[in-house]
Design an enzyme around this catalytic site. Structure first.
Site, PDB file in Angstrom:
ATOM      1  N   HIS A   1       5.523   8.060   0.808  1.00 30.87           N
ATOM      2  CA  HIS A   1       4.955   6.746   0.521  1.00 30.87           C
ATOM      3  C   HIS A   1       3.608   6.646   1.226  1.00 30.87           C
ATOM      4  O   HIS A   1       3.454   7.121   2.341  1.00 30.87           O
ATOM      5  CB  HIS A   1       5.900   5.661   1.056  1.00 30.87           C
ATOM      6  CG  HIS A   1       5.203   4.359   1.345  1.00 30.87           C
ATOM      7  ND1 HIS A   1       4.823   3.982   2.626  1.00 30.87           N
ATOM      8  CD2 HIS A   1       4.786   3.362   0.525  1.00 30.87           C
ATOM      9  CE1 HIS A   1       4.226   2.805   2.574  1.00 30.87           C
ATOM     10  NE2 HIS A   1       4.175   2.409   1.312  1.00 30.87           N
TER      11      HIS A   1
ATOM     12  N   ARG B   1       2.845  -8.910 -10.257  1.00 24.61           N
ATOM     13  CA  ARG B   1       3.588  -8.180 -11.287  1.00 24.61           C
ATOM     14  C   ARG B   1       4.819  -7.517 -10.664  1.00 24.61           C
ATOM     15  O   ARG B   1       4.709  -6.545  -9.914  1.00 24.61           O
ATOM     16  CB  ARG B   1       2.667  -7.133 -11.908  1.00 24.61           C
ATOM     17  CG  ARG B   1       3.271  -6.458 -13.127  1.00 24.61           C
ATOM     18  CD  ARG B   1       2.220  -5.596 -13.794  1.00 24.61           C
ATOM     19  NE  ARG B   1       2.666  -5.093 -15.082  1.00 24.61           N
ATOM     20  CZ  ARG B   1       3.121  -3.863 -15.280  1.00 24.61           C
ATOM     21  NH1 ARG B   1       3.204  -3.014 -14.264  1.00 24.61           N
ATOM     22  NH2 ARG B   1       3.487  -3.466 -16.479  1.00 24.61           N
TER      23      ARG B   1
END
Length: 356
Positions: free
Chosen positions: A160, A315
């Site tokens: 990540h 979103r």
């Protein structure tokens, strides 16, 4: 005659400048995964402003990482979605799903602006930000690139990274700004050589700027990615920092740039090394259980996920892109003592120094 000549030269110069801009635009469009949220013309107009330079950096980082991943998984391709936020700004989500090498790899860019929600402002104030709103309103601008890569093979770690910039305009017109981000690794099984390579690459990026940064941000990473209710870290760490606003805007930007450029070299060699390793159904099962821990951290503790979910018009698909395609939760699962599974748990409970 002199005036006509001057006009002719000026027209030629303007035409040359315009064609040079067209060339530049074409080159940038080819370099990025999609046109930038703010538009090339606007970025060019404000090219000296840090906001524009940061947007170009996150676009470049997105394209660089996507190309490096696609090269390792030639059968799969990224779906590229551009989205707009009616409150201001938008983003580009690039997701590769169900490939040979990667089960799910997402690299997102978002550039949003507007007014900070009361909930988000409260979250920031709880971190010690003294924000003076005008009629209860706080104009903000936030942008970043974030990525989570979940490989199929349990011997390839999950990775990540996220690098972001935030700007808030207070009631008196002064702007508060800060950077945040980091890169961290979550292996299913421990490979010391990989852990050392990963940490050394990040340390080199930090050391270019200040030798104190790596130890400070490595500890911050170990403390941040801590699943309190499990008493273990999410992975073997890396670097993490937030709210960084000194020594100067330019210096912090250059540091963030070095970190973003370290993403491909710290991770891609590890994927190449292990993506064809053989694995057993038991190893795949352990990966699924570790993925469950990943989900727990992201949904319960992760500040970025929380901020995204609290931002009006954000979103949701892009925010939850960090979750794996598959994961598993078994009741009271404990690996046998001195097994390979117990070995990684030991490191997650007691972080190690990988570079000294």
């Amino acid at each position: 005659g002199g005036l006509g000549l001057a006009l002719g030269l000026w027209r030629r110069h303007t035409a040359l400048a315009a064609s040079r801009e067209d060339e530049e635009d074409k080159e940038l469009r080819q370099r990025f995964m999609a046109p930038p949220v703010s538009g090339l013309r606007e970025l060019r107009r404000r090219r000296r402003e840090l906001r524009s330079r940061m947007e170009l950096l996150i676009m470049e980082t997105q394209a660089e990482v996507c190309r490096a991943l696609a090269a390792l998984d030639p059968g799969a391709s990224f779906s590229v979605d551009t989205w707009e936020r009616k409150e201001g700004g938008g983003g580009i989500s690039c997701v590769l799903q169900d490939g040979e090498v990667f089960e799910k790899a997402g690299v997102n860019v978002s550039v949003v602006s507007g007014l900070l929600s009361e909930e988000a402002a409260r979250q920031m104030r709880s971190r010690g930000k003294s924000l003076k709103a005008k009629d209860g309103k706080l104009p903000f601008c936030a942008m970043g690139v974030s990525s989570v890569i979940h490989p199929k093979n349990p011997h390839v770690p999950t990775m990540h990274f996220n690098y972001r910039y935030f700007e808030i305009e207070e009631a008196d017109g002064t702007k508060q700004w800060w950077f945040g981000g980091g890169t961290d690794l979550t292996p299913t099984y421990l490979n010391e050589e990989d852990a050392v390579h990963f940490h050394k690459t990040l340390k080199e990026a930090c050391d270019k700027h200040d030798l104190k940064l790596y130890p400070k941000y490595k500890k911050w990473c170990d403390d941040y990615f801590y699943i309190k209710h499990r008493g273990e870290r999410r992975g073997i760490g890396g670097i993490f920092f937030d709210d960084v606003d000194s020594p100067s805007k330019e210096e912090v930007f250059q540091f963030v740039k070095s970190c973003a450029k370290a993403v491909v070299p710290c991770y891609i060699p590890i994927v190449k090394k292990h993506c064809h390793d053989s694995f057993t159904p038991e190893e795949k099962l352990w990966q699924q259980l570790r993925r469950g821990r990943y989900v727990e951290f992201n949904l319960v503790y992760d500040r970025g996920t929380k901020f995204g979910l609290l931002t009006p018009g954000s979103r949701i698909e892009s925010i939850l892109m960090s979750l794996p395609l598959t994961a598993r939760w078994e009741y009271m699962h404990t690996p046998p003592e001195s097994s390979k599974e117990a070995e990684i748990l030991e490191v997650l409970r007691n972080p190690k120094d990988w570079v000294h």
